[in-house]
Structure formats: structure tokens, C-alpha cells
Design a protein around this motif. Sequence first.
Motif, short mmCIF file in Angstrom:
data_model
loop_
_atom_site.label_atom_id
_atom_site.label_comp_id
_atom_site.label_asym_id
_atom_site.label_seq_id
_atom_site.Cartn_x
_atom_site.Cartn_y
_atom_site.Cartn_z
N GLU A 65 5.85 -0.51 -8.23
CA GLU A 65 6.85 0.10 -7.35
C GLU A 65 6.18 0.64 -6.09
O GLU A 65 5.20 1.38 -6.16
N ALA A 66 6.71 0.27 -4.95
CA ALA A 66 6.10 0.63 -3.67
C ALA A 66 6.59 1.99 -3.19
O ALA A 66 7.72 2.38 -3.48
N PRO A 67 5.77 2.72 -2.45
CA PRO A 67 6.23 3.95 -1.80
C PRO A 67 7.33 3.64 -0.79
O PRO A 67 7.49 2.49 -0.38
N PRO A 68 8.06 4.66 -0.37
CA PRO A 68 9.09 4.42 0.66
C PRO A 68 8.46 4.03 1.99
O PRO A 68 7.24 4.16 2.20
N VAL A 69 9.31 3.56 2.90
CA VAL A 69 8.89 3.16 4.24
C VAL A 69 9.24 4.27 5.22
O VAL A 69 10.29 4.90 5.11
N LEU A 70 8.35 4.55 6.16
CA LEU A 70 8.65 5.52 7.21
C LEU A 70 9.75 4.97 8.11
O LEU A 70 9.66 3.84 8.59
N GLU A 71 10.78 5.76 8.33
CA GLU A 71 11.90 5.33 9.16
C GLU A 71 12.14 6.36 10.25
O GLU A 71 11.79 7.53 10.11
N GLY A 72 12.78 5.92 11.32
CA GLY A 72 13.10 6.83 12.40
C GLY A 72 12.54 6.36 13.73
O GLY A 72 11.82 5.36 13.81
N VAL A 73 12.87 7.10 14.77
CA VAL A 73 12.36 6.84 16.12
C VAL A 73 11.50 8.02 16.53
O VAL A 73 11.94 9.17 16.44
N PHE A 74 10.29 7.74 16.97
CA PHE A 74 9.31 8.78 17.25
C PHE A 74 8.93 8.71 18.72
O PHE A 74 8.35 7.71 19.18
N ASP A 75 9.26 9.75 19.44
CA ASP A 75 9.03 9.81 20.88
C ASP A 75 7.60 9.42 21.23
O ASP A 75 6.64 9.98 20.67
N GLU A 76 7.45 8.49 22.16
CA GLU A 76 6.12 7.96 22.46
C GLU A 76 5.27 8.95 23.24
O GLU A 76 4.03 8.97 23.10
N ALA A 77 5.87 9.80 24.04
CA ALA A 77 5.09 10.84 24.72
C ALA A 77 4.56 11.84 23.70
O ALA A 77 3.41 12.31 23.81
N ALA A 78 5.37 12.17 22.69
CA ALA A 78 4.91 13.07 21.64
C ALA A 78 3.81 12.42 20.82
O ALA A 78 2.87 13.10 20.37
N GLN A 79 3.91 11.11 20.62
CA GLN A 79 2.82 10.40 19.93
C GLN A 79 1.51 10.55 20.68
O GLN A 79 0.46 10.82 20.09
N LYS A 86 -11.58 -10.17 -6.11
CA LYS A 86 -11.22 -8.85 -6.62
C LYS A 86 -10.16 -8.19 -5.74
O LYS A 86 -9.27 -7.50 -6.24
N LEU A 87 -10.26 -8.41 -4.43
CA LEU A 87 -9.21 -7.90 -3.54
C LEU A 87 -7.88 -8.59 -3.81
O LEU A 87 -6.82 -7.95 -3.83
N SER A 88 -7.93 -9.89 -4.03
CA SER A 88 -6.70 -10.64 -4.31
C SER A 88 -6.08 -10.18 -5.63
O SER A 88 -4.85 -10.05 -5.74
N GLU A 89 -6.92 -9.92 -6.63
CA GLU A 89 -6.42 -9.46 -7.93
C GLU A 89 -5.78 -8.09 -7.81
O GLU A 89 -4.68 -7.85 -8.35
N LEU A 90 -6.42 -7.17 -7.08
CA LEU A 90 -5.85 -5.84 -6.90
C LEU A 90 -4.56 -5.92 -6.08
O LEU A 90 -3.58 -5.23 -6.38
N ARG A 91 -4.55 -6.76 -5.07
CA ARG A 91 -3.36 -6.94 -4.25
C ARG A 91 -2.20 -7.44 -5.10
O ARG A 91 -1.05 -6.96 -4.97
N ALA A 92 -2.44 -8.38 -5.99
CA ALA A 92 -1.38 -8.91 -6.84
C ALA A 92 -0.81 -7.82 -7.75
O ALA A 92 0.41 -7.74 -7.95
N ALA A 93 -1.69 -6.97 -8.30
CA ALA A 93 -1.22 -5.89 -9.16
C ALA A 93 -0.39 -4.88 -8.39
O ALA A 93 0.65 -4.40 -8.88
N VAL A 94 -0.81 -4.57 -7.17
CA VAL A 94 -0.07 -3.62 -6.34
C VAL A 94 1.31 -4.17 -5.99
O VAL A 94 2.31 -3.46 -6.01
N ARG A 95 1.38 -5.46 -5.67
CA ARG A 95 2.65 -6.06 -5.26
C ARG A 95 3.67 -6.08 -6.40
O ARG A 95 4.88 -6.15 -6.15
N GLU A 96 3.20 -6.03 -7.62
CA GLU A 96 4.10 -6.00 -8.77
C GLU A 96 4.56 -4.59 -9.12
O GLU A 96 5.52 -4.41 -9.88
#
Length: 493
Positions: free
Chosen positions: A189-203, A177-187
Amino acid sequence: MTAYDDLMAFQRETEALAQVAGRLGWDQETVMPRGAAPQRGEEMAAMESVLHARRVDPRIADWLTAIEPSNLDDVGRANLRHIKRDHDRAARVPAELAARIARVTSAAQGTWAEARAADDFAAFAPTLDEVIALKREEGAALAEGRGIGIYDAMLEDYEPGTAAADLEAMFGALRPKLSELRAAVREAEAPPVLEGVFDEAAQMALTSKLARHFGYDLTTGRIDKAVHPFSSGSGLDVRITTRTNALDPFNCFYSTVHEVGHAAYEQGIDSAYLLTPLGRGVSMGVHESQSRIYENQIGRSRAFTGWLFGEMKDAFGDFGVADEDTFYRIVNRVSDGFIRTEADELQYNLHVLLRFDLERALMSGDLQVSDLEAAWNDRFEADFGYKVDRPSNGVLQDVHWSVGLLGYFPTYTLGNVYAGCLHEAMRVALPDLDADLARGDTSAATGWLRNNVQKHGGLYAPREVIAKACGQEPGEAPLLAYLEKKFAQIYDI
């Protein structure tokens, strides 16, 4: 003093020494100088020898024989159950073997780390072969005359009362069931990817705030950095680690929340159980249920991520995400990847099931260490559809086998199953929870978990504590329903 009083006084000293041994492990992972590894192996072997001697001390058998359980309350009988189990298991393992395992696994951890950094499985294979041989020897001693397999004997250290056949049936229902749901998700449209540089001290500043919002008591805890995040200790000294990546702040934030789940469990146990067998988490599956529900069902919920979005804007300014809904979808994005600890909720359990099958084969002798890398790569490609690019993204990514934790991996997925059950029951009990989470207030959720799971410590058996909290026996259906609903909404499928 009665025999029970004598036994418990002796046990408190054993529990205290075990905490000291655990602190050696924490130190090794965080601040120990690299050159100290050979000496630390000897130190840990010495501690294990002392602990093993105490666990098989002949006075324990005498005390247990002299105690009439019917004269004790539920707490007393639960203490006896744990002490007897630990005594019986320790008595089956020769002291020399216990010390050898401690010595070899302590050194193996450093060998694994060097091999992982060099992407060289062949450099680690002889050491792993020695670890596996020792754990087979230990498993055979634990299983002898009991009508159980070596792997079942290993599982008892992490999830008492659960057999490999039980897990195989549960995981067999999950995987397709996980494999079936994964296959449907992969087909879809995916959300965008987080981009940028995030200061590690602030993290690290924000991760400390997250830990406090999830109820982590820093007066009896601390947050450090390590290659592999973990939680250590119980009672009044419960420490966690996290890690930072300038390109991936979610790794830091959700590793922290995950480890806080473990730590909050230990901090939430009834203080009357301090330095007794009941004063620690009852099993790794129950432990993992706390870390996973903190991280995922609470921490990755639409309500809580709305609050986290505002916190990230305060910490990093405009980081390129338009609104809370987009941020929620980014946080829960299903992405290709090799690393179990970085996997999304949907794919995480597929990573665990791979390890469960491989380590069972290692313990049975059906798979040899010399063939492990190829077996890992073949199974990964079959499950995920792409090839492992290097050992540090494959067979060398986890520390567990190097330190002898055979039987540990399946408790991660069992914990997810438990978390699914707990979340379903918690939502019924707290119908207005989302309004609190939208303000960053997790106290209702964490309080419900503390009262229904954490405070009991080792009072009940693992499945019993989940069943009591949920009102029914645990199973995989609530987890699957939660995942299907969540990802169908995010991916519009």
C-alpha cells in the motif's frame, strides 16, 4: 623562483580562466538571451582554445621534469599528480578537435532544448550524431597506446581510477536487488500523494532558507532558476540553480538541497587550495556523494522531514497532510515516473544504469544514434514496466549527451554508493544526529562531511578520500542495507 613555484603561478592563471569559462556556461543556462547562442558557441570555443593551449604548453613538461617530487610535501605532490594528468590528457587531443567539440556542444545544447520542447528526437538526432562522432574521436585519442577502451578514457574525466568493468560489476550487484525491492514496494500500500497548489514565490523563499540551513554561504553563492538544476564554480564563487512547479514543491526543495550538496563541497575545500588543482572536487562520484547524502540520507530522513513539515505549514498554511509521519512517507513515496531527476531514492539508480548501458553502446558503435530512441524505450519498458509516452520523458530528458558529457552518468550511482558508505560511518560518529535534524540543524552532519571529505578537495584520489572517511573501501552493501531498511519500514514489507 623554483620550477614548482613557476608551475603553480602558471596553473593559477589557468584555473582562473577555467572559472571564467564555467561562468559562460552558467550564464548560458540562466540569463543569456536565446538569440546569443551562435555567438556564445564561438566565445566558448575561443576560451577552450586558450585553455587547451595552456594545458599543453611545453613549459609544463619542462617544469615537471625539473621538479623533484621527494622535495615536496603531500600537497605539492598532489598538485603535480593533477597537473601531469591534465597535461598528458590535453596533449593527446588536437587543439582543433578540442575547439570543435566546444563549439558544437555549445550549439547542440540549444538544439536539444528546442527538440525537447517540441518532443522531436529526429530534430536533434543529426546534432547528437555529430557530438558522438567527435567524442569517439576524442576518446580514441585519449586511449591510444594505453590498452584501455574509448569509454574508459571518457570515464577518466569524471572518475579517475575507475574503469567501466569496475562499474559493471558494482552495478550488476545493485540492479537485481533494487529491482526486487522495487517489486515488493509496488505490491504494498502506497502513501498518499501530495496535492494542492503551492505558490512559487513562497517555494523560492523556503528554498533559500533550506539552502542556508544546509550551510550554503550566500555571500559567495547565489540561487537562480534554470530548466535543469545545476551547480557551477568553486572557491569564492559557487552558484546553484533550482526550478519551481506549483503542483510539486518537493521538486524545488530537494533540487535545491541536492545542488547545495555540490556547492557546499566546493565551498568547504581548504581555502589554501584556492585556484590550484586541489581547489575543486576530486571527482564527480565524490561530488555526487555529497549532493545525494544532503538530499536523501539527511534531507529525506524522518527527523529532518519533521522539521520541514512545520516549515511548509508556516509557508503554505494547512496543505492537507495530517502529521509528520504521513509527511515523511509522502516525501519518500515510490512513484511511477519517467524523469531521472525526479525519481525517488529506490528507483533513481535504475534510471542511471539504463543510461550507462546505452552510452557505452553509443561510444563503442554497437548502438547508432538513429536507433537510440527505440533502444531507450525498450530498455525503459523492460526496467519499469510501462512505456515512455514522449521523447521529453525519455531520450530527450537529459542535457548531458548534448554537451558531450559521455561517461558522466555512472558517477551518479557511484555517488549514491559512496553516500551509503559515508552515511553508515557518519551515523556511528554522530549517534545523536536525529535530535539535531529534528530542529532543522544539519551542522553536525555537514560539519562531519566537511572535515572528512570536503576540505580535502583534490588532495586524495576519489576512492581514497571515501575510504579514509569510512575506514574501509567503498562498496554497494551499505547503500542496499540503508534502502532496504528505510523502504521496508515505510511500506511495511
